[in-house]
Write a protein that holds these residues in place. Structure first.
Motif, PDB file in Angstrom:
ATOM      1  N   UNK A   1       0.861  -1.127   0.030  1.00  0.00           N
ATOM      2  CA  UNK A   1       0.065  -0.051  -0.203  1.00  0.00           C
ATOM      3  C   UNK A   1       1.114   1.227  -0.095  1.00  0.00           C
ATOM      4  N   UNK A   2       0.189   2.309  -0.041  1.00  0.00           N
ATOM      5  CA  UNK A   2       0.931   3.686  -0.133  1.00  0.00           C
ATOM      6  C   UNK A   2      -0.150   4.715   0.665  1.00  0.00           C
ATOM      7  N   UNK A   3       0.678   5.031   1.781  1.00  0.00           N
ATOM      8  CA  UNK A   3      -0.369   5.892   2.621  1.00  0.00           C
ATOM      9  C   UNK A   3       0.119   7.437   2.665  1.00  0.00           C
ATOM     10  N   UNK A   4      -0.701   8.379   2.632  1.00  0.00           N
ATOM     11  CA  UNK A   4      -0.437   9.724   2.457  1.00  0.00           C
ATOM     12  C   UNK A   4      -1.150  10.363   3.619  1.00  0.00           C
ATOM     13  N   UNK A   5      -0.914  11.410   4.105  1.00  0.00           N
ATOM     14  CA  UNK A   5      -1.404  12.462   5.127  1.00  0.00           C
ATOM     15  C   UNK A   5      -1.869  13.863   4.606  1.00  0.00           C
ATOM     16  N   UNK A   6      -3.060  14.409   4.906  1.00  0.00           N
ATOM     17  CA  UNK A   6      -3.184  15.805   4.427  1.00  0.00           C
ATOM     18  C   UNK A   6      -4.027  16.300   5.370  1.00  0.00           C
ATOM     19  N   UNK A   7      -3.888  17.752   5.353  1.00  0.00           N
ATOM     20  CA  UNK A   7      -4.652  18.770   6.371  1.00  0.00           C
ATOM     21  C   UNK A   7      -6.044  18.812   5.650  1.00  0.00           C
ATOM     22  N   UNK A   8      -6.929  18.802   6.495  1.00  0.00           N
ATOM     23  CA  UNK A   8      -8.305  19.273   6.280  1.00  0.00           C
ATOM     24  C   UNK A   8      -8.828  20.619   6.924  1.00  0.00           C
ATOM     25  N   UNK A   9      -9.942  21.316   6.278  1.00  0.00           N
ATOM     26  CA  UNK A   9     -10.299  22.412   6.748  1.00  0.00           C
ATOM     27  C   UNK A   9     -11.516  21.999   7.733  1.00  0.00           C
ATOM     28  N   UNK A  10     -12.165  21.000   7.320  1.00  0.00           N
ATOM     29  CA  UNK A  10     -13.411  20.677   8.349  1.00  0.00           C
ATOM     30  C   UNK A  10     -13.221  19.092   8.409  1.00  0.00           C
ATOM     31  N   UNK A  11     -13.572  18.656   9.663  1.00  0.00           N
ATOM     32  CA  UNK A  11     -13.765  19.364  10.883  1.00  0.00           C
ATOM     33  C   UNK A  11     -12.246  19.979  11.185  1.00  0.00           C
ATOM     34  N   UNK A  12     -12.116  20.903  12.017  1.00  0.00           N
ATOM     35  CA  UNK A  12     -10.912  21.674  12.565  1.00  0.00           C
ATOM     36  C   UNK A  12     -10.230  20.736  13.339  1.00  0.00           C
ATOM     37  N   UNK A  13      -8.738  21.031  13.222  1.00  0.00           N
ATOM     38  CA  UNK A  13      -8.003  20.177  13.920  1.00  0.00           C
ATOM     39  C   UNK A  13      -7.672  18.594  13.506  1.00  0.00           C
ATOM     40  N   UNK A  14      -7.959  18.475  12.171  1.00  0.00           N
ATOM     41  CA  UNK A  14      -8.137  17.268  11.793  1.00  0.00           C
ATOM     42  C   UNK A  14      -7.265  16.988  10.591  1.00  0.00           C
ATOM     43  N   UNK A  15      -6.505  15.631  10.409  1.00  0.00           N
ATOM     44  CA  UNK A  15      -5.703  15.259   9.465  1.00  0.00           C
ATOM     45  C   UNK A  15      -6.353  14.068   8.685  1.00  0.00           C
ATOM     46  N   UNK A  16      -6.243  13.872   7.564  1.00  0.00           N
ATOM     47  CA  UNK A  16      -6.780  12.607   6.831  1.00  0.00           C
ATOM     48  C   UNK A  16      -5.796  11.697   6.411  1.00  0.00           C
ATOM     49  N   UNK A  17      -5.835  10.350   6.900  1.00  0.00           N
ATOM     50  CA  UNK A  17      -4.948   9.386   6.175  1.00  0.00           C
ATOM     51  C   UNK A  17      -5.750   8.606   5.101  1.00  0.00           C
ATOM     52  N   UNK A  18      -4.866   8.524   3.937  1.00  0.00           N
ATOM     53  CA  UNK A  18      -5.295   7.768   2.940  1.00  0.00           C
ATOM     54  C   UNK A  18      -4.425   6.560   2.506  1.00  0.00           C
ATOM     55  N   UNK A  19      -5.104   5.323   2.575  1.00  0.00           N
ATOM     56  CA  UNK A  19      -4.136   4.236   2.058  1.00  0.00           C
ATOM     57  C   UNK A  19      -4.722   3.491   0.845  1.00  0.00           C
ATOM     58  N   UNK A  20      -3.686   3.520  -0.390  1.00  0.00           N
ATOM     59  CA  UNK A  20      -4.362   2.746  -1.439  1.00  0.00           C
ATOM     60  C   UNK A  20      -3.402   1.679  -1.657  1.00  0.00           C
ATOM     61  N   UNK A  21      -4.136   0.714  -2.163  1.00  0.00           N
ATOM     62  CA  UNK A  21      -3.797  -0.483  -2.453  1.00  0.00           C
ATOM     63  C   UNK A  21      -2.914  -0.693  -3.816  1.00  0.00           C
TER      64      UNK A  21
END
Length: 238
Positions: free
Chosen positions: A108-128
């Motif tokens: 897999x490949x994992x990335x992390x990004x900052x999101x505007x909503x909700x506040x103080x949150x990050x998003x992890x994305x794992x792709x096969x």
């Protein structure tokens, strides 16, 4: 034909005149005037036996109009030999689907990004990135800057079934960086280690995905991470 008829008529007239002369002469020397003269008989015979016009010996021309038909055209047309159908190559049997594996850093490949909503949150994305499906078991195990404690998991985010990723598909997990204030100062981090869980929710003992965090990332002990979700919106509802 017309000249022959005229000639025959002239001959007949001449013979008749001769007969009349002989008859007149006979009357003078005592012969029977009523006896027909021999010349008259000959004339009569000549009239009766006059030859019919001879048919020309020249052969008749064939008046049949020549035809332009080519004898070869009258021959029965040859039926072209039927083309043999191309031999269809034997179809290869469809390969059996490969059994799913556990999602790890090797497939897999994992990335992390900052999101505007909700506040103080990050998003992890794992792709096969592998060639077979993989199971995204439980939740990612997070360590900020090599911290000893693993970030806590939000149990309310557990899905009804394990997320299965086909090749090329992605799963998502949200990171809530901070929770209720506890009087402690948040920690600033620049690196994040993402470990993978197996079916028993234990570490797979494979190398983690090492990620660079967005700038100015702060977290505290009340933060959390969700279970892997099949939809991004489901992950960001927490």
């Amino acid at each position: 034909m017309r000249s022959n008829r005229i000639r025959t008529t002239v001959l007949a007239a001449t013979a008749l005149l001769a007969a009349l002369s002989l008859t007149a002469c006979g009357g003078d020397d005592g012969t029977d005037a009523k006896k027909p003269a021999a010349a008259g008989s000959a004339a009569d015979q000549g009239t009766a036996t006059s030859p019919s016009p001879q048919t020309s010996a020249t052969p008749k021309k064939d008046t049949t109009a020549p035809t332009d038909t080519d004898p070869a055209a009258d021959a029965e047309p040859k039926t072209p030999a039927a083309a043999k159908p191309a031999t269809k190559p034997a179809e290869k049997p469809a390969p059996e689907p490969k059994a799913p594996a556990t999602c790890t850093g090797s497939n897999t490949k994992v990335t992390v990004t900052k999101v505007s909503r909700p506040i103080n949150h990050l998003l992890l994305t794992m792709t096969n990135t592998g060639d077979r499906p993989c199971y995204a078991y439980h939740a990612p195990m997070l360590r900020f800057d090599g911290a000893q404690a693993v970030f806590q998991v939000l149990q309310d985010s557990k899905p009804q079934a394990v997320v299965t990723l086909a090749p090329g598909r992605s799963a998502y997990a949200a990171i809530g960086l901070t929770g209720e204030p506890n009087g402690r100062k948040p920690y600033k981090s620049t690196r994040l280690g993402v470990f993978f869980a197996d079916r028993d929710n234990a570490s797979t003992n494979t190398p983690p995905a090492e990620l660079t965090l967005p700038g100015e990332t702060y977290w505290d002990d009340n933060g959390f991470v969700t279970y892997w979700q099949s939809e991004m919106d489901d992950a960001l509802t927490y």
